[in-house]
Write an enzyme that holds these catalytic residues in place. Structure first.
Site, PDB file in Angstrom:
ATOM      1  N   HIS A 188       0.870  -1.193   0.163  1.00 57.38           N
ATOM      2  CA  HIS A 188      -0.106  -0.092   0.068  1.00 57.38           C
ATOM      3  C   HIS A 188       0.930   1.006  -0.030  1.00 57.38           C
ATOM      4  O   HIS A 188       1.889   1.167   0.520  1.00 57.38           O
ATOM      5  CB  HIS A 188      -0.980  -0.070   1.177  1.00 57.38           C
ATOM      6  CG  HIS A 188      -1.838   0.935   1.596  1.00 57.38           C
ATOM      7  ND1 HIS A 188      -1.671   2.427   1.867  1.00 57.38           N
ATOM      8  CD2 HIS A 188      -3.146   0.935   1.191  1.00 57.38           C
ATOM      9  CE1 HIS A 188      -2.739   2.985   1.828  1.00 57.38           C
ATOM     10  NE2 HIS A 188      -3.703   2.116   1.304  1.00 57.38           N
TER      11      HIS A 188
ATOM     12  N   ASP B 250       3.150  -4.855   8.300  1.00 55.61           N
ATOM     13  CA  ASP B 250       1.540  -4.167   8.038  1.00 55.61           C
ATOM     14  C   ASP B 250       0.344  -4.781   8.268  1.00 55.61           C
ATOM     15  O   ASP B 250       0.324  -5.620   7.310  1.00 55.61           O
ATOM     16  CB  ASP B 250       1.762  -3.092   6.731  1.00 55.61           C
ATOM     17  CG  ASP B 250       0.538  -2.418   6.358  1.00 55.61           C
ATOM     18  OD1 ASP B 250      -0.500  -2.498   7.258  1.00 55.61           O
ATOM     19  OD2 ASP B 250       0.296  -1.608   5.239  1.00 55.61           O
TER      20      ASP B 250
ATOM     21  N   GLN C  41      -4.612  -5.081   6.791  1.00 48.90           N
ATOM     22  CA  GLN C  41      -5.541  -6.012   6.104  1.00 48.90           C
ATOM     23  C   GLN C  41      -5.696  -7.067   6.706  1.00 48.90           C
ATOM     24  O   GLN C  41      -6.430  -8.085   6.240  1.00 48.90           O
ATOM     25  CB  GLN C  41      -5.165  -6.160   4.652  1.00 48.90           C
ATOM     26  CG  GLN C  41      -5.397  -4.816   3.826  1.00 48.90           C
ATOM     27  CD  GLN C  41      -6.749  -4.412   3.672  1.00 48.90           C
ATOM     28  OE1 GLN C  41      -7.682  -5.189   3.951  1.00 48.90           O
ATOM     29  NE2 GLN C  41      -7.084  -3.088   3.431  1.00 48.90           N
TER      30      GLN C  41
ATOM     31  N   LYS D 129     -10.427  -1.093  10.127  1.00 49.50           N
ATOM     32  CA  LYS D 129     -10.411  -2.001   9.359  1.00 49.50           C
ATOM     33  C   LYS D 129     -10.834  -3.355  10.347  1.00 49.50           C
ATOM     34  O   LYS D 129     -10.781  -4.337   9.825  1.00 49.50           O
ATOM     35  CB  LYS D 129      -9.034  -2.557   8.655  1.00 49.50           C
ATOM     36  CG  LYS D 129      -8.579  -1.081   8.158  1.00 49.50           C
ATOM     37  CD  LYS D 129      -8.502  -1.351   6.727  1.00 49.50           C
ATOM     38  CE  LYS D 129      -7.543  -0.268   5.985  1.00 49.50           C
ATOM     39  NZ  LYS D 129      -8.249   0.311   4.806  1.00 49.50           N
TER      40      LYS D 129
ATOM     41  N   CYS E  50      -4.906   2.676  -3.711  1.00 55.44           N
ATOM     42  CA  CYS E  50      -3.563   2.840  -3.092  1.00 55.44           C
ATOM     43  C   CYS E  50      -2.449   2.072  -3.152  1.00 55.44           C
ATOM     44  O   CYS E  50      -1.600   1.875  -2.299  1.00 55.44           O
ATOM     45  CB  CYS E  50      -3.720   3.458  -1.555  1.00 55.44           C
ATOM     46  SG  CYS E  50      -5.207   4.463  -1.224  1.00 55.44           S
TER      47      CYS E  50
END
Ligand code: PMP
Length: 413
Positions: free
Chosen positions: A130, A207, A210, A233, A371
């Site tokens: 991202h 990261d 997600q 999220k 993104c």
């Protein structure tokens, strides 16, 4: 005779009733919400926690001796403890509240990067990151002389591990990698990546924006050095997110923003930093957001997360099978290990037009570059249409999505 053990049934109908927005209509049609990779809907428990906070507690934290301020502080710090448990971190000192994953990555780039990386040191990322996990490292490169290395993906959207291994060297000081790609749904083998990076002496930032909504995370088992995610999220409010980092790193890192709360004493000559984690939390934090995040994580703790993940996989499998029936549809991202994202293009059709026509039928999907422009470049497309699922979606949602898609394609033909 032994009966075969049946897996527990995931009662999606009961779960949907916890999310008020899922029962609403959009453009006169019952909402089919398939934009969960952008943000998730909130259960009533989270909404109630926000209302309760503002109706009965609202006060600033860490400052007042008055009752409300102490209650606000206790609840905010209790939320930190809940996040610690959710990630299986060793201590709440390792949990820094931020605005989201983006801010958390920027914090690491600015504080850790500027202090511990030297000109010529390499930061290694993946091609499918991202923008939030690309741009801060470019900014560091441009201001600081570090080198940005990018490990490619293959045409299924999987990280090319052989190429990654080749790029990893004693010059690599930091690996920053998404656990799950938002544009493709690819699950990266982060445990293996962390092991390989540590063997070369590199630190690893994961990261988790997600991944957190799709299954449990254990930062102790992963042994990652940094882990970031956004509350929104994971069924919590926007405006609150988390940086997990090993305490020894946070101890050594300088604060990145100055202001109230992050100090112990201030004179015009000298300022002493506060203890962890407040050293990294300058200014009034998103108190309600933190309390809402706790409510969301408590809600998740009451779910069978394994059954939820199985349900999501079933949806992805079903949607993937149905997608194969549509002439000219090409799925972008066909990794073996994938979470509930169906990114696709249809020959001769503009993704934006599809999104608008689906919206008119009450179906919310995302269109565009997500993104992750380098991913679009890799696959030679300007953008994709993306349906992304959460555990509260159903096969009926998938059916409605494909019915709406068929209608849209008819109109656009
Ligand atoms: N990383 C990934 C993989 C994401 O999907 C996102 C959000 N789309 C982010 C980082 C940034 O999250 P936020 O905008 O909540 O800071």
């Amino acid at each position: 005779m032994n009966q075969p053990v049946q897996p527990p049934v995931f009662e999606v109908g009961r779960i949907r009733a916890d999310f008020p927005l899922l029962g609403t209509t959009v453009n006169g049609k019952p909402l089919v919400y398939l934009d969960n990779a952008a943000t998730t809907q909130k259960p009533r428990a989270v909404i109630a926690a926000l209302v309760r906070y503002y109706e009965t507690i609202n006060a600033n934290v860490h400052r007042g001796v008055h009752t409300l301020s102490q209650r606000a502080t206790d609840e905010f710090e209790d939320a930190r403890e809940t996040v610690r448990g959710f990630l299986n971190a060793a201590s709440p000192r390792e949990i820094v509240f931020t605005r989201g994953a983006t801010e958390a990555i920027n914090l690491v780039a600015q504080s850790y990067g500027r202090t511990f990386l030297r000109a010529g040191d390499e930061v290694l990322i993946g091609e499918a990151e991202h923008h939030a996990n690309i741009v801060p490292w470019q900014q560091l490169r441009d201001s600081h002389g570090t080198v940005l290395q990018v490990a490619p993906i293959n045409d299924a959207g999987e990280l090319d591990l052989a190429a990654f291994t080749k790029l990893l060297s004693p010059r690599t000081k930091l690996v920053a990698i998404g656990q799950v790609s938002n544009a493709l749904g690819t699950v990266n083998p982060v445990a293996e990546i962390i092991r390989m990076a540590h063997a070369q002496g590199a630190r690893v930032l994961v990261d988790g924006a997600q991944s957190v909504g799709h299954g449990p995370v254990d930062v102790a088992a992963l042994d990652c050095d940094f882990f970031v995610f956004s509350g929104h999220k994971v069924f919590a409010p926007t405006g609150i997110g988390v940086l997990y980092a090993k305490a020894e790193l946070l101890e050594a890192m300088p604060p990145w923003q100055g202001g109230g709360d992050m100090i112990r004493t201030v004179t015009f000559e000298h300022t002493q930093w506060n203890d962890l984690p407040w050293k990294f939390e300058a200014g009034t934090p998103d108190i309600a957001g933190g309390i809402g995040l706790k409510a969301a994580l408590d809600y998740l703790a009451g779910l069978d997360f394994t059954a939820a993940a199985r349900h999501e996989h079933d949806l992805l499998h079903y949607a993937t099978t149905r997608a194969a029936e549509i002439a000219g549809l090409r799925i972008i991202g066909t990794a073996k290990d994938k979470v509930a994202v169906l990114s696709f293009v249809v020959a001769g059709v503009n993704a934006q037009d599809l999104g608008v026509l689906l919206d008119s039928q009450g179906v919310a999907i995302r269109t565009g570059h997500h993104c992750a422009m380098p991913v679009m470049t890799h696959f030679g497309v300007a953008g994709t249409a993306r349906a992304s699922f959460a555990f509260y979606n159903t096969r009926e949602d998938v059916d409605r999505f494909f019915a709406a898609l068929a209608k849209a394609l008819e109109i656009l033909a």
